[in-house]
Design a protein around this motif. Structure first.
Motif, mmCIF file in Angstrom:
data_model
loop_
_atom_site.group_PDB
_atom_site.id
_atom_site.type_symbol
_atom_site.label_atom_id
_atom_site.label_comp_id
_atom_site.label_asym_id
_atom_site.label_seq_id
_atom_site.Cartn_x
_atom_site.Cartn_y
_atom_site.Cartn_z
ATOM 1 N N VAL A 1 0.831 -1.209 0.000
ATOM 2 C CA VAL A 1 0.000 0.000 0.000
ATOM 3 C C VAL A 1 0.867 1.262 0.000
ATOM 4 O O VAL A 1 0.543 2.250 0.663
ATOM 5 C CB VAL A 1 -0.993 -0.002 1.180
ATOM 6 N N ALA A 2 1.959 1.214 -0.742
ATOM 7 C CA ALA A 2 2.858 2.355 -0.896
ATOM 8 C C ALA A 2 3.397 2.858 0.449
ATOM 9 O O ALA A 2 3.591 4.048 0.638
ATOM 10 C CB ALA A 2 2.164 3.486 -1.658
ATOM 11 N N GLY A 3 3.599 1.928 1.396
ATOM 12 C CA GLY A 3 4.206 2.265 2.670
ATOM 13 C C GLY A 3 3.287 2.926 3.679
ATOM 14 O O GLY A 3 3.727 3.290 4.766
ATOM 15 N N GLN A 4 2.015 3.059 3.360
ATOM 16 C CA GLN A 4 1.087 3.731 4.269
ATOM 17 C C GLN A 4 0.739 2.856 5.469
ATOM 18 O O GLN A 4 0.622 1.645 5.345
ATOM 19 C CB GLN A 4 -0.197 4.089 3.524
ATOM 20 N N SER A 5 0.526 3.497 6.595
ATOM 21 C CA SER A 5 0.118 2.761 7.783
ATOM 22 C C SER A 5 -1.392 2.832 7.995
ATOM 23 O O SER A 5 -1.954 2.002 8.699
ATOM 24 C CB SER A 5 0.846 3.281 9.023
ATOM 25 N N GLN A 6 -2.039 3.823 7.392
ATOM 26 C CA GLN A 6 -3.491 3.988 7.515
ATOM 27 C C GLN A 6 -4.073 4.323 6.145
ATOM 28 O O GLN A 6 -3.490 5.104 5.396
ATOM 29 C CB GLN A 6 -3.828 5.117 8.476
ATOM 30 N N ILE A 7 -5.239 3.748 5.882
ATOM 31 C CA ILE A 7 -5.927 3.980 4.612
ATOM 32 C C ILE A 7 -7.410 4.106 4.899
ATOM 33 O O ILE A 7 -7.947 3.392 5.746
ATOM 34 C CB ILE A 7 -5.708 2.795 3.644
ATOM 35 N N ARG A 8 -8.085 4.953 4.194
ATOM 36 C CA ARG A 8 -9.540 5.060 4.275
ATOM 37 C C ARG A 8 -10.147 4.078 3.281
ATOM 38 O O ARG A 8 -9.706 3.975 2.141
ATOM 39 C CB ARG A 8 -10.004 6.469 3.930
ATOM 40 N N ALA A 9 -11.154 3.338 3.739
ATOM 41 C CA ALA A 9 -11.835 2.375 2.864
ATOM 42 C C ALA A 9 -13.317 2.382 3.188
ATOM 43 O O ALA A 9 -13.712 2.541 4.336
ATOM 44 C CB ALA A 9 -11.255 0.978 3.043
ATOM 45 N N LYS A 10 -14.121 2.186 2.151
ATOM 46 C CA LYS A 10 -15.569 2.184 2.361
ATOM 47 C C LYS A 10 -16.085 0.759 2.476
ATOM 48 O O LYS A 10 -15.462 -0.184 1.991
ATOM 49 C CB LYS A 10 -16.268 2.935 1.229
ATOM 50 N N GLY A 11 -17.214 0.641 3.139
ATOM 51 C CA GLY A 11 -17.860 -0.652 3.285
ATOM 52 C C GLY A 11 -18.643 -0.709 4.581
ATOM 53 O O GLY A 11 -18.331 0.000 5.536
ATOM 54 N N GLU A 12 -19.659 -1.559 4.578
ATOM 55 C CA GLU A 12 -20.479 -1.746 5.774
ATOM 56 C C GLU A 12 -20.100 -3.011 6.534
ATOM 57 O O GLU A 12 -20.584 -3.240 7.635
ATOM 58 C CB GLU A 12 -21.955 -1.783 5.387
ATOM 59 N N THR A 13 -19.253 -3.838 5.930
ATOM 60 C CA THR A 13 -18.724 -5.045 6.573
ATOM 61 C C THR A 13 -17.228 -5.120 6.283
ATOM 62 O O THR A 13 -16.725 -4.450 5.373
ATOM 63 C CB THR A 13 -19.391 -6.326 6.035
#
Length: 88
Positions: free
Chosen positions: A14-26
């Motif tokens: 994930v290109a070295g990222q430690s946090q990512i925003r993601a959508k979804g209800e589950t």
């Protein structure tokens, strides 16, 4: 969107990222969105229709017993935590 914390061993995906925003209800939908953003990460989080053995999912501070079926709120914090082995 949920805030997803990526374990160190998967950050190269994930290109070295430690946090990512993601959508979804589950968790399933969150993983699908992560895989759309970073193709291939799903294979490091899922095996078939479940979380890979040795990986736990923590949603809002609670270890999930439901795996990919766990509900996620828009403001949830999701952690994928590798199991730690050892002890006696």
């Amino acid at each position: 969107m949920a805030e997803v914390w990526i374990p160190p061993r998967l950050r190269s995906l994930v290109a070295g990222q430690s946090q990512i925003r993601a959508k979804g209800e589950t968790i399933r939908e969150v993983i699908y969105d992560l895989d759309q953003q970073y193709p291939g990460i799903k294979g490091h989080l899922c095996e078939g229709n479940d979380i890979i053995p040795g990986m736990a999912v923590v949603v809002d501070g609670e270890v999930s017993e439901l795996g990919i079926l766990e509900r996620v709120n828009e403001d949830s914090e999701v952690h994928f935590v590798p199991a730690i082995a050892g002890g006696s």
